[in-house]
Enzyme design. Structure first.
Site, PDB file in Angstrom:
ATOM      1  N   HIS A 270      16.741  -1.234  -3.755  1.00  0.00           N
ATOM      2  CA  HIS A 270      15.819  -2.140  -3.040  1.00  0.00           C
ATOM      3  C   HIS A 270      15.013  -2.997  -4.008  1.00  0.00           C
ATOM      4  CE1 HIS A 270      13.123   1.144  -4.143  1.00  0.00           C
ATOM      5  NE2 HIS A 270      12.144   0.269  -4.049  1.00  0.00           N
TER       6      HIS A 270
ATOM      7  N   ASP B 253      11.233  -4.755  -4.739  1.00  0.00           N
ATOM      8  CA  ASP B 253       9.791  -4.743  -4.435  1.00  0.00           C
ATOM      9  C   ASP B 253       9.256  -6.168  -4.553  1.00  0.00           C
ATOM     10  OD1 ASP B 253       9.864  -1.967  -4.389  1.00  0.00           O
ATOM     11  OD2 ASP B 253       8.889  -1.723  -6.342  1.00  0.00           O
TER      12      ASP B 253
ATOM     13  N   HIS C 107       3.833  -5.277  -2.694  1.00  0.00           N
ATOM     14  CA  HIS C 107       3.922  -3.810  -2.752  1.00  0.00           C
ATOM     15  C   HIS C 107       2.730  -3.217  -3.513  1.00  0.00           C
ATOM     16  CE1 HIS C 107       5.672   0.118  -2.742  1.00  0.00           C
ATOM     17  NE2 HIS C 107       6.219   0.072  -3.939  1.00  0.00           N
TER      18      HIS C 107
ATOM     19  N   GLU D 120      14.969  -1.621  -7.854  1.00  0.00           N
ATOM     20  CA  GLU D 120      15.054  -0.194  -8.155  1.00  0.00           C
ATOM     21  C   GLU D 120      16.274   0.431  -7.473  1.00  0.00           C
ATOM     22  OE1 GLU D 120      10.324   0.864  -8.533  1.00  0.00           O
ATOM     23  OE2 GLU D 120      11.127   0.357  -6.568  1.00  0.00           O
TER      24      GLU D 120
HETATM   25 ZN   LIG Z   1      10.000   0.167  -4.528  1.00  0.00          ZN
END
Ligand SMILES: [Zn+2]
Length: 211
Positions: free
Chosen positions: A55, A57, A61, A174
């Site tokens: 995913h 960010d 976030h 990530e």
């Molecule tokens: Zn994350």
């Protein structure tokens, strides 16, 4: 047409895939099935967050009032990328490629990539150290990627890597799987879902050779 090799560097979304410690396991189940009075198959994907497995960010976030993914131009998710081998227990400034990195993603391939996708969560995973995060911001990198489920050291509740990168407008990718990828230059595709106000989103991350 020229053949371009594609490398899928995404994790499988499955009940068995390793998730961040404490997160729920995602489940994929049938809502209806052909033959059971239904005209189609349709599934339910449950127990997932905007930070599911592989995913991106958004600054939002970790930055109050920061940009959400739907506010970021698409160009930033389709960009040149450099895959770098890291042998230490953390990624440090010396691991960041020299020179300006404006518009470029840097993806760190560490020993995390040798872990199976369903291995027990590794609290000692390789993470991005503050020196590397600062070097990426200083070089104007577009995005920083790591082959585990967080850029920060497990248990570090200050989240220095997240705060430095996202605070410096470097996107974070990530949950990569880089075991099958040779270090070098590629084109990265990592398009997030267009979630209104999204602080993160699962992506299908792909490296394209020859660009
Ligand atoms: Zn994350």
């Amino acid at each position: 047409m020229k053949h371009e090799a594609l490398h899928d560097i995404s994790r499988l979304i499955a009940e068995t895939s390793t998730v961040y410690q404490g997160d729920e396991q995602p489940t994929v189940s049938a809502l209806c099935s052909i033959g059971n009075d239904a005209p189609c198959n349709m599934q339910n994907l449950e127990h997932w967050t905007t930070h599911l497995l592989t995913h991106i960010d958004a600054p939002l976030h970790f930055v109050r009032g920061g940009a959400s993914l739907d506010q970021i131009e698409l160009q930033r998710f389709v960009c040149p990328a450099t895959v770098v081998d890291v042998t230490g227990d953390s990624v440090e400034a010396g691991d960041v490629p020299p020179g300006p990195l404006r518009g470029r993603a840097v993806l760190f391939r560490t020993r995390n990539s040798s872990l199976a996708v369903d291995a027990t969560f590794d609290e000692r995973h390789v993470y991005v150290g503050v020196s590397a995060a600062k070097a990426l911001v200083a070089a104007g990198a577009n995005l920083a990627g790591i082959d585990y489920l967080s850029v920060d050291r497990f248990g570090d509740e200050e989240y220095p890597a997240h705060r430095t990168l996202l605070g410096g407008d470097v996107l974070v990718l990530e949950g990569l799987m880089l075991g099958g990828v040779v270090p070098g230059d590629y084109q990265l595709l990592a398009l997030p879902l267009r979630i209104a106000g999204g602080d993160g989103s699962p992506v299908r991350a792909v490296l394209i050779e020859g660009s």
